[in-house]
Design a protein around this motif. Structure first.
Motif, PDB file in Angstrom:
ATOM      1  N   UNK A 155       0.829  -1.207   0.000  1.00  0.00           N
ATOM      2  CA  UNK A 155       0.000   0.000   0.000  1.00  0.00           C
ATOM      3  C   UNK A 155       0.863   1.256   0.000  1.00  0.00           C
ATOM      4  N   UNK A 156       1.940   1.230   0.769  1.00  0.00           N
ATOM      5  CA  UNK A 156       2.842   2.379   0.821  1.00  0.00           C
ATOM      6  C   UNK A 156       3.525   2.615  -0.522  1.00  0.00           C
ATOM      7  N   UNK A 157       4.060   1.543  -1.122  1.00  0.00           N
ATOM      8  CA  UNK A 157       4.781   1.678  -2.385  1.00  0.00           C
ATOM      9  C   UNK A 157       3.850   2.027  -3.538  1.00  0.00           C
ATOM     10  N   UNK A 158       2.626   1.529  -3.476  1.00  0.00           N
ATOM     11  CA  UNK A 158       1.634   1.831  -4.507  1.00  0.00           C
ATOM     12  C   UNK A 158       1.356   3.334  -4.545  1.00  0.00           C
ATOM     13  N   UNK A 159       1.161   3.916  -3.359  1.00  0.00           N
ATOM     14  CA  UNK A 159       0.891   5.354  -3.279  1.00  0.00           C
ATOM     15  C   UNK A 159       2.081   6.163  -3.787  1.00  0.00           C
ATOM     16  N   UNK A 160       3.292   5.737  -3.422  1.00  0.00           N
ATOM     17  CA  UNK A 160       4.483   6.472  -3.852  1.00  0.00           C
ATOM     18  C   UNK A 160       4.689   6.364  -5.359  1.00  0.00           C
ATOM     19  N   UNK A 161       4.438   5.178  -5.910  1.00  0.00           N
ATOM     20  CA  UNK A 161       4.604   4.995  -7.347  1.00  0.00           C
ATOM     21  C   UNK A 161       3.629   5.866  -8.122  1.00  0.00           C
ATOM     22  N   UNK A 165       4.592   8.825 -10.874  1.00  0.00           N
ATOM     23  CA  UNK A 165       4.089   8.818 -12.251  1.00  0.00           C
ATOM     24  C   UNK A 165       3.395  10.138 -12.578  1.00  0.00           C
ATOM     25  N   UNK A 166       2.543  10.599 -11.653  1.00  0.00           N
ATOM     26  CA  UNK A 166       1.807  11.837 -11.889  1.00  0.00           C
ATOM     27  C   UNK A 166       2.735  13.049 -11.919  1.00  0.00           C
ATOM     28  N   UNK A 167       3.679  13.097 -10.988  1.00  0.00           N
ATOM     29  CA  UNK A 167       4.587  14.248 -10.938  1.00  0.00           C
ATOM     30  C   UNK A 167       5.488  14.326 -12.166  1.00  0.00           C
TER      31      UNK A 167
END
Length: 302
Positions: A155-161, A165-167
C-alpha cells in the motif's frame, strides 16, 4: 499516444495473444488485469519491443521505459551504476549530470554507493523508477511491480509509485493480478483472459457495468445470478435490469425485502454475507459493527 490494432503473438503453435486492440492517451494509467498465463506480460513485452509480434498497427510516439518484476536491480552494482546502465548512450559528463539530477529528484543521493540488498523496498522502487525514466521515457511499462510484497508495504509503495508517475507527467501500463492495484492506480482497466481483452473501462464504470460474466471473478465482490428469474418481483426485476450482475455493495441492510442468512464471514471492516431470497442466493457486504440475525431485511440501491 499508443495505438494497437489486432496484435497477435504465437510461441510455436500456441497462440498467446489473439487480436488485441488497445489505445492509451497521454498521461493515462492503464492496468492490465488477469491471471498467470493469460498473456498480459507477453503483451507488455511486445509493446516494449522485447518480443516480436504480428499486428495491423502498433504505434507509439513516446520513448518507453520498463520497470521489471521486483524491480530487477543488478545486485552486484551500486545504485549509481544501476541508473547509469540505462544511460550508456551518453558521454561520461552528460551521464554524471543526469544521474545526479535523478538522485536528487527522488531523494536517493545518499544511497548512490549502496547495493540493492542494502536499501529498503521503497528506496529500491525509487531507484528502479529513476532507471526506467533516465533516458527520457514518457511511457512507463510495469510488470507486476508489487508481487510478493506484504500488504502494508504494498500500500505504501503503490501510493508512492502513483505520485511519481503523476509528478513526472508519464503515461503508464501496469500488468497485475491484484484488483486493488488496478483500482488504486488506474484511469482504466483492461480485463485479460486467454490472450483476449474481455472488458475495458474506467474502474467504477467497469465494476458497475460488467459486460462479460467471465470478468466477475477478476473484479471480485460481484454477484451473477445464473438462472431464470420470475417476473413481477421488484427485486428480481431489478436484477434482470442489471443483466443478472450486481455488486455486493448495492445491497443494504433494512428495506422491504426479507432473506435468510446462509453464511457470514468476518472480513475485518465488514462481513461478507450470503443471503437467500425466494430460493436465490447472493452476497452482500455489511459493516462488521452491525448485529446480523438469522433473518434480515434488505434493500437495493437504484
Amino acid at each position: 499516444m499508443l495505438k494497437i490494432k489486432n496484435l497477435r503473438k504465437k510461441f510455436g503453435q500456441n497462440e498467446i495473444l489473439k487480436g488485441i486492440d488497445l489505445t492509451l492517451k497521454d498521461n493515462e494509467i492503464l492496468s492490465i488485469l488477469g491471471s498467470s498465463g493469460s498473456g498480459k506480460s507477453t503483451l507488455l513485452r511486445c509493446i516494449a519491443g522485447l518480443e516480436s509480434s504480428q499486428y495491423d498497427e502498433l504505434s507509439c510516439d513516446l520513448n518507453i521505459g520498463f520497470m521489471f518484476q521486483n524491480y530487477a536491480l543488478f545486485p552486484h552494482l551500486s545504485v549509481y551504476d544501476n541508473i547509469a546502465f540505462a544511460l550508456n548512450k551518453l558521454n561520461k559528463n552528460e551521464m554524471n549530470l543526469r544521474i545526479k539530477e535523478l538522485l536528487v529528484k527522488f531523494g536517493i543521493e545518499e544511497l548512490k554507493d549502496k547495493k540493492p540488498d542494502q536499501i529498503s523496498g521503497g528506496q529500491a522502487q525509487r531507484v528502479a523508477f529513476a532507471r526506467a525514466i533516465a533516458a527520457g521515457a514518457k511511457l512507463l511499462l510495469l510488470d507486476e511491480p508489487f508481487s510478493n510484497l506484504d500488504q502494508g508495504l504494498k500500500e505504501s509503495l503503490r501510493a508512492e509509485l502513483k505520485d511519481m508517475i503523476l509528478k513526472e507527467g508519464l503515461s503508464a501500463i501496469l500488468v497485475t493480478h491484484d484488483i486493488d492495484d488496478a483500482y488504486y492506480l488506474s484511469d482504466k482497466i483492461a480485463l485479460f483472459d486467454g490472450g483476449e481483452i474481455l472488458d475495458i473501462g474506467a474502474p467504477k464504470e467497469l465494476f458497475y457495468s460488467v459486460k462479460n460474466p467471465k470478468s466477475i471473478q477478476m473484479l471480485g465482490n460481484l454477484n451473477y445470478i445464473n438462472s431464470n428469474l420470475p417476473s413481477g418481483d421488484k427485486f428480481f426485476d431489478w436484477i434482470k435490469s442489471r443483466n443478472n450482475i450486481f455488486a455486493c455493495s448495492e445491497i443494504y441492510m433494512g428495506g422491504e425485502f426479507e432473506a435468510d442468512v446462509i453464511d457470514k464471514s468476518f472480513m475485518g471492516l465488514f462481513y461478507k454475507i450470503e443471503l437467500e431470497y425466494k430460493g436465490v442466493r447472493f452476497y452482500t457486504l455489511w459493516p462488521s459493527c452491525l448485529r446480523v440475525e438469522n433473518r434480515v431485511k434488505f434493500g437495493f440501491y437504484n
